[in-house]
Scaffold this motif. Structure first.
Motif, PDB file in Angstrom:
ATOM      1  N   ALA A   1      -2.281 -14.533  -9.678  1.00 14.64           N
ATOM      2  CA  ALA A   1      -2.843 -14.455 -11.028  1.00 14.64           C
ATOM      3  C   ALA A   1      -3.801 -13.272 -11.135  1.00 14.64           C
ATOM      4  O   ALA A   1      -3.815 -12.546 -12.138  1.00 14.64           O
ATOM      5  CB  ALA A   1      -3.552 -15.761 -11.378  1.00 14.64           C
ATOM      6  N   ASP A   2      -4.606 -13.052 -10.093  1.00 16.65           N
ATOM      7  CA  ASP A   2      -5.477 -11.873 -10.056  1.00 16.65           C
ATOM      8  C   ASP A   2      -4.640 -10.603 -10.088  1.00 16.65           C
ATOM      9  O   ASP A   2      -4.972  -9.633 -10.779  1.00 16.65           O
ATOM     10  CB  ASP A   2      -6.330 -11.874  -8.789  1.00 16.65           C
ATOM     11  CG  ASP A   2      -7.343 -13.000  -8.730  1.00 16.65           C
ATOM     12  OD1 ASP A   2      -7.842 -13.405  -9.794  1.00 16.65           O
ATOM     13  OD2 ASP A   2      -7.633 -13.472  -7.608  1.00 16.65           O
ATOM     14  N   GLY A   3      -3.548 -10.613  -9.317  1.00 15.53           N
ATOM     15  CA  GLY A   3      -2.700  -9.427  -9.243  1.00 15.53           C
ATOM     16  C   GLY A   3      -2.146  -9.013 -10.587  1.00 15.53           C
ATOM     17  O   GLY A   3      -1.994  -7.812 -10.864  1.00 15.53           O
ATOM     18  N   ALA A   4      -1.864  -9.979 -11.453  1.00 14.88           N
ATOM     19  CA  ALA A   4      -1.333  -9.665 -12.776  1.00 14.88           C
ATOM     20  C   ALA A   4      -2.391  -9.084 -13.705  1.00 14.88           C
ATOM     21  O   ALA A   4      -2.071  -8.641 -14.814  1.00 14.88           O
ATOM     22  CB  ALA A   4      -0.716 -10.915 -13.395  1.00 14.88           C
TER      23      ALA A   4
ATOM     24  N   ALA B   1      -7.567  -3.537  -6.346  1.00 14.89           N
ATOM     25  CA  ALA B   1      -7.069  -4.497  -5.370  1.00 14.89           C
ATOM     26  C   ALA B   1      -8.082  -4.721  -4.260  1.00 14.89           C
ATOM     27  O   ALA B   1      -8.225  -5.835  -3.736  1.00 14.89           O
ATOM     28  CB  ALA B   1      -5.743  -4.021  -4.792  1.00 14.89           C
ATOM     29  N   ASP B   2      -8.821  -3.674  -3.914  1.00 16.95           N
ATOM     30  CA  ASP B   2      -9.800  -3.771  -2.832  1.00 16.95           C
ATOM     31  C   ASP B   2     -11.126  -4.358  -3.296  1.00 16.95           C
ATOM     32  O   ASP B   2     -11.827  -5.020  -2.514  1.00 16.95           O
ATOM     33  CB  ASP B   2     -10.041  -2.378  -2.231  1.00 16.95           C
ATOM     34  CG  ASP B   2     -11.022  -2.412  -1.072  1.00 16.95           C
ATOM     35  OD1 ASP B   2     -10.715  -3.085  -0.070  1.00 16.95           O
ATOM     36  OD2 ASP B   2     -12.079  -1.776  -1.173  1.00 16.95           O
ATOM     37  N   GLN B   3     -11.483  -4.150  -4.565  1.00 14.76           N
ATOM     38  CA  GLN B   3     -12.825  -4.475  -5.037  1.00 14.76           C
ATOM     39  C   GLN B   3     -12.887  -5.610  -6.051  1.00 14.76           C
ATOM     40  O   GLN B   3     -13.984  -6.038  -6.416  1.00 14.76           O
ATOM     41  CB  GLN B   3     -13.444  -3.220  -5.687  1.00 14.76           C
ATOM     42  CG  GLN B   3     -13.661  -2.060  -4.742  1.00 14.76           C
ATOM     43  CD  GLN B   3     -14.818  -2.320  -3.804  1.00 14.76           C
ATOM     44  OE1 GLN B   3     -15.861  -2.811  -4.202  1.00 14.76           O
ATOM     45  NE2 GLN B   3     -14.636  -1.976  -2.541  1.00 14.76           N
TER      46      GLN B   3
ATOM     47  N   LEU C   1      -1.564  -7.191  -2.196  1.00 13.47           N
ATOM     48  CA  LEU C   1      -2.783  -7.889  -2.558  1.00 13.47           C
ATOM     49  C   LEU C   1      -3.501  -8.386  -1.307  1.00 13.47           C
ATOM     50  O   LEU C   1      -2.869  -8.972  -0.422  1.00 13.47           O
ATOM     51  CB  LEU C   1      -2.469  -9.085  -3.462  1.00 13.47           C
ATOM     52  CG  LEU C   1      -1.840  -8.773  -4.820  1.00 13.47           C
ATOM     53  CD1 LEU C   1      -1.514 -10.073  -5.545  1.00 13.47           C
ATOM     54  CD2 LEU C   1      -2.756  -7.901  -5.661  1.00 13.47           C
ATOM     55  N   PRO C   2      -4.808  -8.184  -1.233  1.00 10.74           N
ATOM     56  CA  PRO C   2      -5.561  -8.744  -0.110  1.00 10.74           C
ATOM     57  C   PRO C   2      -5.587 -10.270  -0.189  1.00 10.74           C
ATOM     58  O   PRO C   2      -5.348 -10.859  -1.248  1.00 10.74           O
ATOM     59  CB  PRO C   2      -6.958  -8.149  -0.290  1.00 10.74           C
ATOM     60  CG  PRO C   2      -7.049  -7.786  -1.727  1.00 10.74           C
ATOM     61  CD  PRO C   2      -5.662  -7.423  -2.162  1.00 10.74           C
ATOM     62  N   ALA C   3      -5.890 -10.898   0.917  1.00 10.99           N
ATOM     63  CA  ALA C   3      -5.868 -12.362   0.981  1.00 10.99           C
ATOM     64  C   ALA C   3      -6.847 -13.001   0.013  1.00 10.99           C
ATOM     65  O   ALA C   3      -6.662 -14.155  -0.392  1.00 10.99           O
ATOM     66  CB  ALA C   3      -6.167 -12.823   2.409  1.00 10.99           C
TER      67      ALA C   3
ATOM     68  N   ARG D   1       2.553 -10.440  -0.954  1.00 11.70           N
ATOM     69  CA  ARG D   1       2.207 -10.591  -2.366  1.00 11.70           C
ATOM     70  C   ARG D   1       1.773  -9.239  -2.903  1.00 11.70           C
ATOM     71  O   ARG D   1       0.929  -8.574  -2.294  1.00 11.70           O
ATOM     72  CB  ARG D   1       1.101 -11.630  -2.534  1.00 11.70           C
ATOM     73  CG  ARG D   1       1.512 -13.023  -2.026  1.00 11.70           C
ATOM     74  CD  ARG D   1       0.342 -13.995  -1.966  1.00 11.70           C
ATOM     75  NE  ARG D   1      -0.809 -13.395  -1.319  1.00 11.70           N
ATOM     76  CZ  ARG D   1      -1.985 -13.177  -1.914  1.00 11.70           C
ATOM     77  NH1 ARG D   1      -2.167 -13.522  -3.163  1.00 11.70           N
ATOM     78  NH2 ARG D   1      -2.969 -12.618  -1.261  1.00 11.70           N
ATOM     79  N   VAL D   2       2.362  -8.821  -4.024  1.00 12.93           N
ATOM     80  CA  VAL D   2       2.122  -7.467  -4.525  1.00 12.93           C
ATOM     81  C   VAL D   2       1.862  -7.472  -6.030  1.00 12.93           C
ATOM     82  O   VAL D   2       2.363  -8.330  -6.761  1.00 12.93           O
ATOM     83  CB  VAL D   2       3.314  -6.532  -4.224  1.00 12.93           C
ATOM     84  CG1 VAL D   2       3.521  -6.384  -2.732  1.00 12.93           C
ATOM     85  CG2 VAL D   2       4.590  -7.011  -4.900  1.00 12.93           C
ATOM     86  N   ALA D   3       1.069  -6.504  -6.459  1.00 19.53           N
ATOM     87  CA  ALA D   3       0.970  -6.145  -7.874  1.00 19.53           C
ATOM     88  C   ALA D   3       1.818  -4.898  -8.070  1.00 19.53           C
ATOM     89  O   ALA D   3       2.092  -4.156  -7.115  1.00 19.53           O
ATOM     90  CB  ALA D   3      -0.479  -5.869  -8.259  1.00 19.53           C
ATOM     91  N   VAL D   4       2.236  -4.646  -9.298  1.00 18.16           N
ATOM     92  CA  VAL D   4       3.186  -3.569  -9.571  1.00 18.16           C
ATOM     93  C   VAL D   4       2.601  -2.574 -10.569  1.00 18.16           C
ATOM     94  O   VAL D   4       2.133  -2.972 -11.646  1.00 18.16           O
ATOM     95  CB  VAL D   4       4.513  -4.132 -10.115  1.00 18.16           C
ATOM     96  CG1 VAL D   4       5.494  -2.990 -10.415  1.00 18.16           C
ATOM     97  CG2 VAL D   4       5.123  -5.114  -9.123  1.00 18.16           C
TER      98      VAL D   4
END
Length: 337
Positions: free
Chosen positions: A137-140, A292-294, A130-132, A81-84
């Motif tokens: 939805a967070d990634g967007a 992504a980490d925080q 994306l971390p687990a 799962r990735v954000a762009v």
């Protein structure tokens, strides 16, 4: 696949049937899950000098799942799962090398602005796993969070600062969020409408002030003095002058509003306060990786600003709705996930 296309010239968005993209050797093919509608999408599809262009795909606040990785890609595999990050850097020009801001890349080797579609083919270099702990939805939300974090860092918001944020939209709300996380002392949100008062307070503002004749005094009363940092996140004529009007001595003003019309200011007023005015656009990969980490470690869920989720077929009608007075804050489009 289904994808949103902008015909150009301010014409309405269409949902078209396109050939499914195929990844090159250094690319990822992702199934887009969510893509947020940005104010830029509205301003750049209404026609005029600032325009996405004719027949282009768009959408830059998105996240999805890797379907296929190009043969030269390492570090990603199907199911990730990735954000762009939608701006592709050349990694050689001065903005890329010295500042790490791909939005300002002079070579412009490509774009990953293709989020309003069922699938997107992107260079692996602009994908952030994306971390687990984070959802798609967070990634967007990482892209709009990155804009405000970049601006907050350029404004050097630090411990104890008195901060004024002008505006009530996504960038303003996230500027409040980062000001609080960066240790600001008192934070005031100022907007013409009180509709997003509760969201501003939830994001970390100490008080919400409705714009009016007495706003300068009210802001100073709540802050305990004139602002030391002002974040302008409106992008309308007259707002820069208002930011200077509020500013205290040696105030740092960061303009994130991206106004595309002339916005006059009176330099003498700014000079008598020794104001610093920083314009900003974009972000760095550093902001993406940090968020992504925080993201799940903050004082509030940044996803609280998402007011509605719609399907891709509903995008044209929603864009028309958002051009009129409306009750939305951040609208997410479910694309192919």
């Amino acid at each position: 696949m289904k994808a949103a296309l902008y015909p150009g010239g301010g014409q309405p968005i269409i949902i078209a049937d396109l050939t499914d993209p195929r990844p090159g050797p250094h690319d990822l093919l992702i199934r887009v899950h969510r893509c947020g509608i940005c104010g830029t999408d509205l301003s750049m599809t209404r026609g005029g000098a600032w325009d996405y262009g004719k027949g282009v795909q768009f959408g830059h606040e998105y996240a999805g799942e890797v379907v296929e990785a190009g043969r030269e890609v390492t570090g990603f595999r199907p199911g990730d799962r990735v954000a762009v990050m939608p701006s592709v850097p050349c990694s050689r020009c001065e903005p890329c090398q010295a500042h790490g801001n791909p939005v300002l890349c002079t070579a412009k080797p490509g774009s990953a602005m293709a989020g309003f579609a069922e699938y997107a083919c992107i260079p692996a270099s602009v994908a952030v796993r994306l971390p687990a702990t984070l959802s798609l939805a967070d990634g967007a939300l990482i892209e709009p969070l990155a804009i405000s974090l970049y601006g907050a860092r350029l404004g050097r918001i630090g411990a104890g600062d008195r901060v004024l944020v002008l505006g009530g939209g996504t960038v303003a709300l996230y500027a409040i969020y980062w000001a609080r996380r960066l240790g600001a002392g008192r934070i005031v949100a100022l907007s013409r409408s009180a509709r997003r008062r509760d969201l501003a307070l939830a994001m970390g503002a100490d008080e919400f002030v409705t714009a009016g004749e007495d706003e300068v005094g009210l802001v100073q009363e709540v802050l305990g003095g004139a602002p030391q940092v002002v974040v302008e996140a409106v992008g309308a004529e007259g707002v820069l002058g208002n930011a200077i009007r509020h500013a205290g001595p040696f105030c740092r003003i960061v303009s994130l509003g991206f106004c595309t019309a002339p916005d006059p200011v009176i330099p003498a007023i700014a000079s008598y306060k020794c104001v610093s005015l920083q314009f900003a656009v974009g972000y760095r990969m550093a902001e993406f990786l940090y968020i992504a980490d925080q993201m799940d470690k903050g004082h509030v869920d940044p996803g609280a600003i998402v007011s509605r989720t719609i399907g891709l077929s509903d995008l044209p009608a929603m864009l028309a709705t958002l051009r009129q007075p409306n009750a939305e804050t951040k609208v997410h489009v479910m694309c192919g996930g």
